[in-house]
Design an enzyme around this catalytic site. Structure first.
Site, PDB file in Angstrom:
ATOM      1  N   GLU A   1       1.194  -8.211  -5.157  1.00 36.55           N
ATOM      2  CA  GLU A   1       1.011  -6.841  -4.187  1.00 36.55           C
ATOM      3  C   GLU A   1       0.671  -5.785  -4.611  1.00 36.55           C
ATOM      4  O   GLU A   1       1.051  -5.553  -5.923  1.00 36.55           O
ATOM      5  CB  GLU A   1       2.223  -6.816  -3.278  1.00 36.55           C
ATOM      6  CG  GLU A   1       2.459  -5.687  -2.169  1.00 36.55           C
ATOM      7  CD  GLU A   1       1.413  -5.886  -1.090  1.00 36.55           C
ATOM      8  OE1 GLU A   1       0.161  -5.927  -1.449  1.00 36.55           O
ATOM      9  OE2 GLU A   1       1.757  -5.671   0.183  1.00 36.55           O
ATOM     10  N   ASP A   2      -0.123  -4.807  -3.922  1.00 36.82           N
ATOM     11  CA  ASP A   2      -0.293  -3.467  -4.618  1.00 36.82           C
ATOM     12  C   ASP A   2       1.005  -2.670  -4.798  1.00 36.82           C
ATOM     13  O   ASP A   2       1.361  -2.009  -5.922  1.00 36.82           O
ATOM     14  CB  ASP A   2      -1.501  -2.573  -3.975  1.00 36.82           C
ATOM     15  CG  ASP A   2      -1.286  -2.413  -2.550  1.00 36.82           C
ATOM     16  OD1 ASP A   2       0.062  -3.077  -1.931  1.00 36.82           O
ATOM     17  OD2 ASP A   2      -1.908  -1.988  -1.799  1.00 36.82           O
TER      18      ASP A   2
ATOM     19  N   ASP B   1       7.018  -0.697  -0.563  1.00 38.06           N
ATOM     20  CA  ASP B   1       7.179   0.589   0.155  1.00 38.06           C
ATOM     21  C   ASP B   1       8.458   0.073   0.829  1.00 38.06           C
ATOM     22  O   ASP B   1       9.699  -0.054   0.500  1.00 38.06           O
ATOM     23  CB  ASP B   1       6.161   1.144   0.810  1.00 38.06           C
ATOM     24  CG  ASP B   1       6.396   2.404   1.264  1.00 38.06           C
ATOM     25  OD1 ASP B   1       6.974   3.115   0.470  1.00 38.06           O
ATOM     26  OD2 ASP B   1       5.825   2.586   2.286  1.00 38.06           O
TER      27      ASP B   1
ATOM     28  N   PHE C   1       2.192   9.773  -1.339  1.00 30.18           N
ATOM     29  CA  PHE C   1       1.094   8.532  -0.773  1.00 30.18           C
ATOM     30  C   PHE C   1       0.218   8.470  -2.067  1.00 30.18           C
ATOM     31  O   PHE C   1      -0.353   9.456  -2.325  1.00 30.18           O
ATOM     32  CB  PHE C   1       0.646   9.249   0.401  1.00 30.18           C
ATOM     33  CG  PHE C   1       0.051   7.924   1.014  1.00 30.18           C
ATOM     34  CD1 PHE C   1       0.720   6.951   1.776  1.00 30.18           C
ATOM     35  CD2 PHE C   1      -1.441   7.680   1.003  1.00 30.18           C
ATOM     36  CE1 PHE C   1       0.161   5.819   2.157  1.00 30.18           C
ATOM     37  CE2 PHE C   1      -2.002   6.541   1.463  1.00 30.18           C
ATOM     38  CZ  PHE C   1      -1.210   5.621   2.201  1.00 30.18           C
TER      39      PHE C   1
ATOM     40  N   ARG D   1     -10.239   3.176  -2.728  1.00 31.50           N
ATOM     41  CA  ARG D   1      -9.906   1.771  -3.281  1.00 31.50           C
ATOM     42  C   ARG D   1     -10.471   1.667  -4.662  1.00 31.50           C
ATOM     43  O   ARG D   1     -10.044   0.913  -5.388  1.00 31.50           O
ATOM     44  CB  ARG D   1      -9.953   0.682  -2.439  1.00 31.50           C
ATOM     45  CG  ARG D   1      -9.371   0.511  -1.279  1.00 31.50           C
ATOM     46  CD  ARG D   1      -9.436  -0.915  -0.536  1.00 31.50           C
ATOM     47  NE  ARG D   1      -8.919  -0.948   0.712  1.00 31.50           N
ATOM     48  CZ  ARG D   1      -7.782  -1.282   1.121  1.00 31.50           C
ATOM     49  NH1 ARG D   1      -7.046  -1.326   0.377  1.00 31.50           N
ATOM     50  NH2 ARG D   1      -7.430  -1.172   2.449  1.00 31.50           N
TER      51      ARG D   1
HETATM   52  P1  IMP Z   1       5.554  -1.857   3.321  1.00 33.31           P
HETATM   53  O1  IMP Z   1       5.509  -2.856   4.370  1.00 33.31           O
HETATM   54  O2  IMP Z   1       6.149  -0.519   4.001  1.00 33.31           O
HETATM   55  O3  IMP Z   1       6.375  -2.242   2.320  1.00 33.31           O
HETATM   56  O4  IMP Z   1       4.123  -1.377   3.095  1.00 33.31           O
HETATM   57  C1  IMP Z   1       3.528  -2.174   2.067  1.00 33.31           C
HETATM   58  C2  IMP Z   1       1.861  -1.663   2.283  1.00 33.31           C
HETATM   59  O5  IMP Z   1       1.967  -0.548   2.622  1.00 33.31           O
HETATM   60  C3  IMP Z   1       1.333  -1.864   1.027  1.00 33.31           C
HETATM   61  O6  IMP Z   1       0.942  -3.125   0.811  1.00 33.31           O
HETATM   62  C4  IMP Z   1       0.295  -0.829   1.090  1.00 33.31           C
HETATM   63  O7  IMP Z   1      -0.911  -1.560   1.854  1.00 33.31           O
HETATM   64  C5  IMP Z   1       0.785   0.201   2.133  1.00 33.31           C
HETATM   65  N1  IMP Z   1       1.144   1.225   1.346  1.00 33.31           N
HETATM   66  C6  IMP Z   1       2.540   1.529   1.149  1.00 33.31           C
HETATM   67  N2  IMP Z   1       2.436   2.954   0.199  1.00 33.31           N
HETATM   68  C7  IMP Z   1       1.476   3.203  -0.001  1.00 33.31           C
HETATM   69  C8  IMP Z   1       0.939   4.415  -0.497  1.00 33.31           C
HETATM   70  O8  IMP Z   1       1.217   5.147  -1.069  1.00 33.31           O
HETATM   71  N3  IMP Z   1      -0.420   4.209  -0.732  1.00 33.31           N
HETATM   72  C9  IMP Z   1      -1.414   3.215  -0.189  1.00 33.31           C
HETATM   73  N4  IMP Z   1      -0.889   2.082   0.498  1.00 33.31           N
HETATM   74  C10 IMP Z   1       0.480   2.197   0.681  1.00 33.31           C
HETATM   75 MG    MG Z   2      -1.145  -3.737   1.238  1.00 28.65          MG
END
Ligand code: IMP
Ligand code: MG
Length: 180
Positions: free
Chosen positions: A99-100, A103, A152, A165
């Site tokens: 995963e990237d 969060d 962000f 990207r």
């Molecule tokens: P989560 O479900 O809140 O953990 O969100 C995870 C997803 O949110 C990641 O796979 C990203 O696609 C997106 N995301 C969360 N923070 C960022 C950020 O700072 N920049 C870009 N995408 C983010």
């Molecule tokens: Mg993602």
């Protein structure tokens, strides 16, 4: 051209490359003698996944999944949907989910739960970035590239509204770009 929207570069190309190599050595040590199935979560992981799988000197296969949780905003909705499922069966496989960024944890806690129910031999999570302060759901992260503050970020696969990207580095997006 995209650079004008970046407030600060957090990780340069060189720093990212070095960290990917370090994670690859960890994975090689942990998975010696086994075959890995890397599962990339689209679309944010595609650059990291490409670099990571080429750095790991072990037999592996690749598959991808797509989930939606964000839309075009900067906060997670908490509602997760699989928009593209895997092509392969993961039964009995040693899966590493790539995963990237981790969060809130909403996306991955949902996804890991689904994958566990498909009876893989093992599942681990590898995320390039981690924002621990933002966690809502607990998720075990086995391989973490960098912990970052609550800002962000874009680049190296990560987007805002599908843009940025392609940046080779990771930078903090200027808040005025997303009206923050
Ligand atoms: P989560 O479900 O809140 O953990 O969100 C995870 C997803 O949110 C990641 O796979 C990203 O696609 C997106 N995301 C969360 N923070 C960022 C950020 O700072 N920049 C870009 N995408 C983010
Ligand atoms: Mg993602």
């Amino acid at each position: 051209m995209l650079e004008k929207d970046i407030q600060e570069i957090l990780f340069t190309e060189e720093q990212l490359k070095k960290r990917v190599e370090e994670i690859a050595r960890q994975i090689e040590a942990d998975y010696a003698g086994r075959e890995i199935m890397f599962i990339g979560i689209l679309r944010g992981s595609f650059v990291f996944m490409a670099d990571l799988c080429r750095a790991v000197d072990l037999p592996c296969t690749l598959d991808f999944m797509s989930v939606s949780s964000y839309g075009t905003g900067t906060t997670s909705s908490g509602q997760v949907q699989i928009t593209k499922d895997l092509s392969e069966d993961i039964t009995g496989r040693h899966v590493i989910v790539v995963e990237d960024i981790l969060d809130s944890g909403n996306t991955l806690s949902y996804l890991l739960n689904i994958l566990e129910h498909r009876h893989p031999a093992s599942v681990r999570l590898c995320a390039l970035l981690d924002k621990p302060d933002r966690r809502v759901k607990p998720v075990k992260l086995h391989y973490s590239g960098f912990s970052i503050p609550d800002a962000f970020v874009v680049g190296y696969g990560l987007d805002y509204a599908e843009k940025y990207r392609s940046l080779p580095y990771i930078g903090i997006l200027k808040p005025e770009v997303y009206g923050g």
